[in-house]
Design a protein around this motif. Structure first.
Motif, PDB file in Angstrom:
ATOM      1  N   PHE A  24      33.129  42.564  40.997  1.00 22.05           N
ATOM      2  CA  PHE A  24      34.470  42.757  41.532  1.00 22.05           C
ATOM      3  C   PHE A  24      34.850  41.604  42.456  1.00 22.05           C
ATOM      4  O   PHE A  24      35.938  41.017  42.346  1.00 22.05           O
ATOM      5  CB  PHE A  24      34.559  44.085  42.289  1.00 22.05           C
ATOM      6  CG  PHE A  24      35.734  44.174  43.219  1.00 22.05           C
ATOM      7  CD1 PHE A  24      37.031  44.185  42.724  1.00 22.05           C
ATOM      8  CD2 PHE A  24      35.554  44.221  44.598  1.00 22.05           C
ATOM      9  CE1 PHE A  24      38.127  44.248  43.575  1.00 22.05           C
ATOM     10  CE2 PHE A  24      36.633  44.283  45.450  1.00 22.05           C
ATOM     11  CZ  PHE A  24      37.923  44.293  44.941  1.00 22.05           C
ATOM     12  N   GLN A  25      33.970  41.249  43.364  1.00 21.71           N
ATOM     13  CA  GLN A  25      34.266  40.169  44.299  1.00 21.71           C
ATOM     14  C   GLN A  25      34.423  38.842  43.567  1.00 21.71           C
ATOM     15  O   GLN A  25      35.282  38.013  43.924  1.00 21.71           O
ATOM     16  CB  GLN A  25      33.174  40.062  45.355  1.00 21.71           C
ATOM     17  CG  GLN A  25      33.562  39.207  46.558  1.00 21.71           C
ATOM     18  CD  GLN A  25      34.809  39.724  47.257  1.00 21.71           C
ATOM     19  OE1 GLN A  25      34.873  40.901  47.630  1.00 21.71           O
ATOM     20  NE2 GLN A  25      35.809  38.870  47.424  1.00 21.71           N
ATOM     21  N   LEU A  60      42.054  38.535  40.771  1.00 14.82           N
ATOM     22  CA  LEU A  60      42.271  39.843  40.160  1.00 14.82           C
ATOM     23  C   LEU A  60      43.156  40.705  41.051  1.00 14.82           C
ATOM     24  O   LEU A  60      42.938  40.808  42.249  1.00 14.82           O
ATOM     25  CB  LEU A  60      40.929  40.545  39.938  1.00 14.82           C
ATOM     26  CG  LEU A  60      40.998  41.925  39.273  1.00 14.82           C
ATOM     27  CD1 LEU A  60      41.394  41.792  37.811  1.00 14.82           C
ATOM     28  CD2 LEU A  60      39.660  42.649  39.414  1.00 14.82           C
ATOM     29  N   GLN A  61      44.158  41.338  40.423  1.00 23.83           N
ATOM     30  CA  GLN A  61      45.089  42.204  41.128  1.00 23.83           C
ATOM     31  C   GLN A  61      44.950  43.644  40.636  1.00 23.83           C
ATOM     32  O   GLN A  61      44.504  43.878  39.512  1.00 23.83           O
ATOM     33  CB  GLN A  61      46.524  41.715  40.914  1.00 23.83           C
ATOM     34  CG  GLN A  61      46.793  40.321  41.468  1.00 23.83           C
ATOM     35  CD  GLN A  61      46.603  40.265  42.981  1.00 23.83           C
ATOM     36  OE1 GLN A  61      47.137  41.093  43.717  1.00 23.83           O
ATOM     37  NE2 GLN A  61      45.848  39.265  43.432  1.00 23.83           N
ATOM     38  N   PRO A  62      45.336  44.639  41.452  1.00 26.03           N
ATOM     39  CA  PRO A  62      45.167  46.043  41.051  1.00 26.03           C
ATOM     40  C   PRO A  62      45.853  46.409  39.752  1.00 26.03           C
ATOM     41  O   PRO A  62      45.402  47.305  39.035  1.00 26.03           O
ATOM     42  CB  PRO A  62      45.756  46.819  42.236  1.00 26.03           C
ATOM     43  CG  PRO A  62      45.616  45.900  43.402  1.00 26.03           C
ATOM     44  CD  PRO A  62      45.824  44.525  42.845  1.00 26.03           C
ATOM     45  N   GLN A  63      46.955  45.729  39.414  1.00 27.19           N
ATOM     46  CA  GLN A  63      47.709  46.071  38.212  1.00 27.19           C
ATOM     47  C   GLN A  63      47.237  45.302  36.978  1.00 27.19           C
ATOM     48  O   GLN A  63      47.800  45.477  35.889  1.00 27.19           O
ATOM     49  CB  GLN A  63      49.202  45.813  38.412  1.00 27.19           C
ATOM     50  CG  GLN A  63      49.602  44.351  38.476  1.00 27.19           C
ATOM     51  CD  GLN A  63      49.430  43.725  39.854  1.00 27.19           C
ATOM     52  OE1 GLN A  63      48.810  44.301  40.737  1.00 27.19           O
ATOM     53  NE2 GLN A  63      50.014  42.542  40.023  1.00 27.19           N
ATOM     54  N   ASP A 117      37.567  51.552  42.254  1.00 27.29           N
ATOM     55  CA  ASP A 117      38.347  51.789  43.470  1.00 27.29           C
ATOM     56  C   ASP A 117      39.429  50.733  43.695  1.00 27.29           C
ATOM     57  O   ASP A 117      40.070  50.729  44.749  1.00 27.29           O
ATOM     58  CB  ASP A 117      37.430  51.836  44.697  1.00 27.29           C
ATOM     59  CG  ASP A 117      36.564  53.080  44.720  1.00 27.29           C
ATOM     60  OD1 ASP A 117      36.960  54.085  44.115  1.00 27.29           O
ATOM     61  OD2 ASP A 117      35.475  53.035  45.332  1.00 27.29           O
ATOM     62  N   TYR A 118      39.624  49.864  42.707  1.00 25.47           N
ATOM     63  CA  TYR A 118      40.579  48.771  42.886  1.00 25.47           C
ATOM     64  C   TYR A 118      41.695  48.790  41.847  1.00 25.47           C
ATOM     65  O   TYR A 118      42.883  48.772  42.202  1.00 25.47           O
ATOM     66  CB  TYR A 118      39.845  47.437  42.832  1.00 25.47           C
ATOM     67  CG  TYR A 118      40.730  46.251  43.112  1.00 25.47           C
ATOM     68  CD1 TYR A 118      41.208  46.005  44.407  1.00 25.47           C
ATOM     69  CD2 TYR A 118      41.099  45.365  42.095  1.00 25.47           C
ATOM     70  CE1 TYR A 118      42.036  44.918  44.667  1.00 25.47           C
ATOM     71  CE2 TYR A 118      41.903  44.279  42.351  1.00 25.47           C
ATOM     72  CZ  TYR A 118      42.380  44.054  43.642  1.00 25.47           C
ATOM     73  OH  TYR A 118      43.193  42.990  43.900  1.00 25.47           O
ATOM     74  N   LEU A 119      41.338  48.842  40.573  1.00 24.25           N
ATOM     75  CA  LEU A 119      42.376  48.859  39.544  1.00 24.25           C
ATOM     76  C   LEU A 119      43.152  50.168  39.614  1.00 24.25           C
ATOM     77  O   LEU A 119      42.573  51.240  39.788  1.00 24.25           O
ATOM     78  CB  LEU A 119      41.756  48.725  38.151  1.00 24.25           C
ATOM     79  CG  LEU A 119      41.114  47.393  37.781  1.00 24.25           C
ATOM     80  CD1 LEU A 119      40.631  47.441  36.336  1.00 24.25           C
ATOM     81  CD2 LEU A 119      42.068  46.220  37.986  1.00 24.25           C
ATOM     82  N   GLU A 120      44.462  50.075  39.470  1.00 20.04           N
ATOM     83  CA  GLU A 120      45.303  51.270  39.480  1.00 20.04           C
ATOM     84  C   GLU A 120      46.431  51.077  38.475  1.00 20.04           C
ATOM     85  O   GLU A 120      46.867  49.955  38.223  1.00 20.04           O
ATOM     86  CB  GLU A 120      45.864  51.536  40.874  1.00 20.04           C
ATOM     87  CG  GLU A 120      46.660  50.394  41.468  1.00 20.04           C
ATOM     88  CD  GLU A 120      47.050  50.628  42.921  1.00 20.04           C
ATOM     89  OE1 GLU A 120      48.156  50.191  43.301  1.00 20.04           O
ATOM     90  OE2 GLU A 120      46.251  51.241  43.655  1.00 20.04           O
ATOM     91  N   PRO A 121      46.909  52.151  37.834  1.00 27.17           N
ATOM     92  CA  PRO A 121      47.970  52.025  36.833  1.00 27.17           C
ATOM     93  C   PRO A 121      49.173  51.265  37.383  1.00 27.17           C
ATOM     94  O   PRO A 121      49.524  51.459  38.550  1.00 27.17           O
ATOM     95  CB  PRO A 121      48.324  53.481  36.520  1.00 27.17           C
ATOM     96  CG  PRO A 121      47.078  54.238  36.855  1.00 27.17           C
ATOM     97  CD  PRO A 121      46.483  53.529  38.042  1.00 27.17           C
ATOM     98  N   PRO A 122      49.765  50.362  36.601  1.00 27.13           N
ATOM     99  CA  PRO A 122      49.510  50.138  35.183  1.00 27.13           C
ATOM    100  C   PRO A 122      48.278  49.293  34.876  1.00 27.13           C
ATOM    101  O   PRO A 122      48.055  48.935  33.716  1.00 27.13           O
ATOM    102  CB  PRO A 122      50.774  49.410  34.726  1.00 27.13           C
ATOM    103  CG  PRO A 122      51.184  48.618  35.936  1.00 27.13           C
ATOM    104  CD  PRO A 122      50.865  49.517  37.108  1.00 27.13           C
ATOM    105  N   GLY A 123      47.485  48.964  35.870  1.00 25.87           N
ATOM    106  CA  GLY A 123      46.219  48.299  35.619  1.00 25.87           C
ATOM    107  C   GLY A 123      45.309  49.184  34.784  1.00 25.87           C
ATOM    108  O   GLY A 123      45.369  50.413  34.879  1.00 25.87           O
TER     109      GLY A 123
END
Length: 248
Positions: free
Chosen positions: A31-32, A40-43, A62-68
């Motif tokens: 991740f880092q 890298l961005q959450p989306q 715990d980082y990627l979130e929709p629409p990611g």
């Protein structure tokens, strides 16, 4: 909702199938790495080719979130079963699937050749693609096809990380001095440690890989040489960082 990540750590025998080590620590490190090297961005959308039992995925939950989204596929059904039982139910934007591709170790009864496999994704979809210890177990035709597919499913300007054993003058000299690493033998267009089971451990000439990626429209932005041959390096295998060429 808090999810205890330790419930997602596979049993040691399954973990060892995909490299062993500290499962959660590897996820955090990856991740880092993606944050530092690829912004890298959450989306963003991430593709993990050869995802195993979810070592890369666990670091992104715990980082990627929709629409990611995260998509991982692997030829080894037991790894995918674990991910679908332990990770996917908590993170519905994380998807794991079996690629029914022949592999002498992980999926010996499959009929589809890696040289003919089409990734089940649309064009220009992913921001980041990762292959950890995949091309270290592939024939040249397989690797060329996968490289073309990586270029197809990556968006222009997207990034990829692929690990290798890269053979060049430095790595061969380092290995000769140190006596470390696989005892590679030339085997056609690649190197192998075991001519009876050549896919068990595969190395490639760096020049060959550079020409292959260039032909697929992928630029090498950086090579981070690993410690496999006895040199100093943060990683064991060589890390090749790629970027999809932007259209003119």
């Amino acid at each position: 909702m808090h999810v205890d990540k330790h419930t997602m750590v596979p049993p040691e025998d399954l973990n060892i199938q995909f490299g062993g080590g500290d499962f959660l620590a590897v996820g955090r490190e990856m991740f880092q790495f993606f944050r530092d090297k690829f912004d890298l961005q959450p989306q963003h959308k991430v593709l993990d080719v050869g995802c195993g039992a979810g070592r890369v995925a666990i670091g992104l939950t715990d980082y990627l979130e929709p629409p990611g989204e995260y998509h991982g596929f692997d030829t080894y059904p037991f790894g995918i079963e674990w991910c679908n039982e332990r990770i996917a139910p908590h993170y519905p934007h994380f998807h794991f699937s079996i690629s029914d591709v022949h592999n002498s170790t992980y999926n010996p009864f499959a009929q589809t050749k890696a040289s003919e496999y089409v990734f089940p994704f649309e064009d220009d979809l992913f921001d980041v693609v990762v292959l950890r210890s995949v091309f270290t177990h592939m024939f040249p035709d397989d690797m060329l096809n996968y490289s073309s597919e990586i270029a197809r499913v990556m968006r222009p300007g997207g990034h990829a990380l692929i690990t290798f054993f890269l053979l060049n003058e430095d790595s061969q000299a380092q290995q000769k001095r140190s006596g470390k690493g696989p005892a590679f033998q030339k085997f056609g267009l690649f190197y192998t440690e075991n001519t009876e089971d050549p896919l068990d451990c595969v190395g490639y000439d760096e020049e060959f890989t550079r020409k292959m990626f260039a032909g697929c429209g992928l630029d090498i932005s950086e090579v981070m040489y690993g410690s496999w041959c006895g040199r100093d390096g943060e990683n064991m295998q060589d890390y090749v960082l790629l970027k999809k060429v932007l259209p003119l």
